[in-house]
Design a protein around this motif. Structure first.
Motif, PDB file in Angstrom:
ATOM      1  N   MET A  55      37.620  33.878  41.347  1.00 50.54           N
ATOM      2  CA  MET A  55      36.795  35.076  41.514  1.00 50.54           C
ATOM      3  C   MET A  55      37.524  36.282  40.945  1.00 50.54           C
ATOM      4  SD  MET A  55      33.996  36.444  42.627  1.00 50.54           S
ATOM      5  CE  MET A  55      33.242  35.325  43.827  1.00 50.54           C
ATOM      6  N   LEU A  56      36.814  37.065  40.113  1.00 49.50           N
ATOM      7  CA  LEU A  56      37.416  38.263  39.552  1.00 49.50           C
ATOM      8  C   LEU A  56      37.832  39.220  40.665  1.00 49.50           C
ATOM      9  CD1 LEU A  56      35.100  39.140  36.538  1.00 49.50           C
ATOM     10  CD2 LEU A  56      37.338  38.074  36.454  1.00 49.50           C
ATOM     11  N   THR A  57      38.993  39.797  40.509  1.00 49.73           N
ATOM     12  CA  THR A  57      39.473  40.796  41.455  1.00 49.73           C
ATOM     13  C   THR A  57      39.471  42.151  40.765  1.00 49.73           C
ATOM     14  OG1 THR A  57      41.753  40.301  40.805  1.00 49.73           O
ATOM     15  CG2 THR A  57      40.872  39.128  42.714  1.00 49.73           C
ATOM     16  N   ASP A  58      39.883  43.178  41.479  1.00 48.71           N
ATOM     17  CA  ASP A  58      39.926  44.524  40.906  1.00 48.71           C
ATOM     18  C   ASP A  58      41.112  44.621  39.954  1.00 48.71           C
ATOM     19  OD1 ASP A  58      37.727  45.343  42.369  1.00 48.71           O
ATOM     20  OD2 ASP A  58      38.966  45.884  44.093  1.00 48.71           O
ATOM     21  N   GLN A  59      40.878  44.229  38.713  1.00 51.31           N
ATOM     22  CA  GLN A  59      41.941  44.192  37.728  1.00 51.31           C
ATOM     23  C   GLN A  59      41.479  44.940  36.486  1.00 51.31           C
ATOM     24  OE1 GLN A  59      42.423  40.048  36.501  1.00 51.31           O
ATOM     25  NE2 GLN A  59      40.350  39.651  37.167  1.00 51.31           N
ATOM     26  N   ASP A  60      42.420  45.181  35.565  1.00 43.93           N
ATOM     27  CA  ASP A  60      42.072  45.901  34.355  1.00 43.93           C
ATOM     28  C   ASP A  60      41.179  45.035  33.472  1.00 43.93           C
ATOM     29  OD1 ASP A  60      44.009  44.656  32.051  1.00 43.93           O
ATOM     30  OD2 ASP A  60      44.953  44.616  34.030  1.00 43.93           O
ATOM     31  N   LEU A  61      40.424  45.704  32.590  1.00 41.03           N
ATOM     32  CA  LEU A  61      39.439  45.007  31.764  1.00 41.03           C
ATOM     33  C   LEU A  61      40.070  43.948  30.857  1.00 41.03           C
ATOM     34  CD1 LEU A  61      36.518  44.690  30.835  1.00 41.03           C
ATOM     35  CD2 LEU A  61      36.899  46.580  29.230  1.00 41.03           C
ATOM     36  N   PRO A  62      41.177  44.220  30.149  1.00 41.71           N
ATOM     37  CA  PRO A  62      41.755  43.178  29.304  1.00 41.71           C
ATOM     38  C   PRO A  62      42.124  41.916  30.082  1.00 41.71           C
ATOM     39  CG  PRO A  62      42.685  45.308  28.720  1.00 41.71           C
ATOM     40  CD  PRO A  62      41.891  45.520  29.971  1.00 41.71           C
ATOM     41  N   THR A  63      42.643  42.079  31.295  1.00 38.75           N
ATOM     42  CA  THR A  63      42.996  40.911  32.098  1.00 38.75           C
ATOM     43  C   THR A  63      41.756  40.125  32.482  1.00 38.75           C
ATOM     44  OG1 THR A  63      44.944  42.024  32.992  1.00 38.75           O
ATOM     45  CG2 THR A  63      44.118  40.126  34.217  1.00 38.75           C
ATOM     46  N   ALA A  64      40.709  40.837  32.891  1.00 40.81           N
ATOM     47  CA  ALA A  64      39.468  40.164  33.261  1.00 40.81           C
ATOM     48  C   ALA A  64      38.863  39.441  32.063  1.00 40.81           C
ATOM     49  CB  ALA A  64      38.481  41.185  33.815  1.00 40.81           C
ATOM     50  N   MET A  65      38.879  40.074  30.902  1.00 43.20           N
ATOM     51  CA  MET A  65      38.328  39.441  29.699  1.00 43.20           C
ATOM     52  C   MET A  65      39.115  38.197  29.321  1.00 43.20           C
ATOM     53  SD  MET A  65      37.392  42.780  27.359  1.00 43.20           S
ATOM     54  CE  MET A  65      36.671  41.819  26.046  1.00 43.20           C
ATOM     55  N   ARG A  66      40.433  38.269  29.435  1.00 42.15           N
ATOM     56  CA  ARG A  66      41.268  37.112  29.112  1.00 42.15           C
ATOM     57  C   ARG A  66      41.007  35.959  30.082  1.00 42.15           C
ATOM     58  NH1 ARG A  66      45.366  39.769  28.674  1.00 42.15           N
ATOM     59  NH2 ARG A  66      46.286  39.569  30.752  1.00 42.15           N
ATOM     60  N   GLN A  67      40.851  36.297  31.353  1.00 40.77           N
ATOM     61  CA  GLN A  67      40.593  35.279  32.358  1.00 40.77           C
ATOM     62  C   GLN A  67      39.271  34.563  32.097  1.00 40.77           C
ATOM     63  OE1 GLN A  67      40.657  36.837  36.351  1.00 40.77           O
ATOM     64  NE2 GLN A  67      39.641  35.049  37.214  1.00 40.77           N
ATOM     65  N   VAL A  68      38.228  35.350  31.837  1.00 37.30           N
ATOM     66  CA  VAL A  68      36.928  34.751  31.561  1.00 37.30           C
ATOM     67  C   VAL A  68      36.960  33.981  30.245  1.00 37.30           C
ATOM     68  CG1 VAL A  68      34.517  35.283  31.011  1.00 37.30           C
ATOM     69  CG2 VAL A  68      35.646  36.427  32.922  1.00 37.30           C
ATOM     70  N   SER A  69      37.606  34.522  29.229  1.00 40.39           N
ATOM     71  CA  SER A  69      37.694  33.849  27.937  1.00 40.39           C
ATOM     72  C   SER A  69      38.367  32.490  28.054  1.00 40.39           C
ATOM     73  CB  SER A  69      38.450  34.726  26.936  1.00 40.39           C
ATOM     74  OG  SER A  69      38.521  34.112  25.673  1.00 40.39           O
ATOM     75  N   ASP A  70      39.463  32.436  28.800  1.00 38.20           N
ATOM     76  CA  ASP A  70      40.162  31.160  28.985  1.00 38.20           C
ATOM     77  C   ASP A  70      39.278  30.151  29.701  1.00 38.20           C
ATOM     78  OD1 ASP A  70      42.385  32.228  27.761  1.00 38.20           O
ATOM     79  OD2 ASP A  70      43.490  32.603  29.615  1.00 38.20           O
ATOM     80  N   SER A  71      38.525  30.627  30.688  1.00 33.19           N
ATOM     81  CA  SER A  71      37.644  29.732  31.435  1.00 33.19           C
ATOM     82  C   SER A  71      36.504  29.228  30.562  1.00 33.19           C
ATOM     83  CB  SER A  71      37.088  30.449  32.669  1.00 33.19           C
ATOM     84  OG  SER A  71      38.121  30.814  33.557  1.00 33.19           O
ATOM     85  N   VAL A  72      35.937  30.105  29.740  1.00 33.60           N
ATOM     86  CA  VAL A  72      34.864  29.698  28.826  1.00 33.60           C
ATOM     87  C   VAL A  72      35.382  28.669  27.834  1.00 33.60           C
ATOM     88  CG1 VAL A  72      33.385  30.511  26.946  1.00 33.60           C
ATOM     89  CG2 VAL A  72      33.523  31.802  29.078  1.00 33.60           C
TER      90      VAL A  72
END
Length: 241
Positions: free
Chosen positions: A5-22
């Motif tokens: 689950m996404l947490t309150d993190q900076d946008l680049p970190t969130a994008m990297r997390q979702v990108s890796d999962s995709v």
């Protein structure tokens, strides 16, 4: 095929997390089979894995988070819309459309393989999007799955992205006024971004007021994104994208 689950993190970190999962989901569902389909799967993997900002899946995941949707459900819906997005890029790059040689700093799919393979790979990715949305793993409620499928088809088709691309091609030999430019952007980019935000609301059974608020947000985001994308077309370096 998991995502935290996404947490309150900076946008680049969130994008990297979702990108890796995709990428992990694509690597799994596009495992190359031996035989006649091998080249097609290789082309689909080439187009889908390891590139792009993954903004559309991020919007699905982020909007779904507002309604406490299970991350796995949001991820599958995000991968579905990314299938449609990648399909559109593959077809847009073809000689009959934009005739591009590079995409994300490497050879476009029709240059790496051939035009016929690019058409088939794009078609197969489009079909895969709806296959993913139809899976019970995306949502237990068949009515929610049907809503996601119906709205994505509308957003990608003649009342959405496809019409936007048609307008964009016609604009090569025409001068568009401001209203026409906004309409083009709403169709070409806005319809799909609107779906992404709406998908999280659909997965989370949002009420009418929440859906309207998210729709207004999506309109603003899509307009800003398309303006930035158009500027990059003029000023950007394809080798660095």
């Amino acid at each position: 095929m998991t995502i935290e689950m996404l947490t309150d993190q900076d946008l680049p970190t969130a994008m990297r997390q979702v990108s890796d999962s995709v990428d992990a989901v694509f690597a799994d569902i596009l495992a190359t089979p031996p035989g006649a389909s091998e080249r097609l799967y290789e082309a689909m993997r080439y187009a889908a894995i390891g590139g792009g900002k993954r903004m559309r899946p991020l919007l699905v995941v982020a909007s779904a988070r507002l309604f406490d949707v299970a991350p796995q459900n949001a991820l599958l819906a995000g991968v579905a819309v990314e299938c449609v997005h990648v399909h559109s890029l593959v077809h847009d790059d073809l000689p009959c459309m934009d005739d591009d040689d590079l995409r994300r700093g490497r050879a476009t799919l029709h240059k790496r393989f051939d035009e016929a393979t690019a058409v088939l790979a794009g078609d197969a990715l489009l079909a895969l999007a709806f296959e993913l949305l139809a899976r019970p793993e995306t949502h237990a409620d068949a009515l929610v799955r049907a809503e996601l499928i119906s709205t994505l088809a509308s957003s990608a088709g003649a009342s959405g992205m496809a019409s936007g691309q048609m307008m964009d091609m016609a604009a090569i030999d025409a001068t568009l006024d401001m209203d026409a430019v906004v309409q083009l952007q709403q169709l070409k980019t806005g319809a799909m971004i609107g779906w992404c935000v709406g998908a999280g609301a659909a997965l989370g059974a949002a009420d009418a007021g929440q859906r309207v608020a998210l729709s207004h947000y999506a309109q603003c985001v899509s307009l800003a994104f398309q303006i930035a994308d158009d500027l990059l077309d003029v000023e950007g370096d394809e080798q660095a994208v």
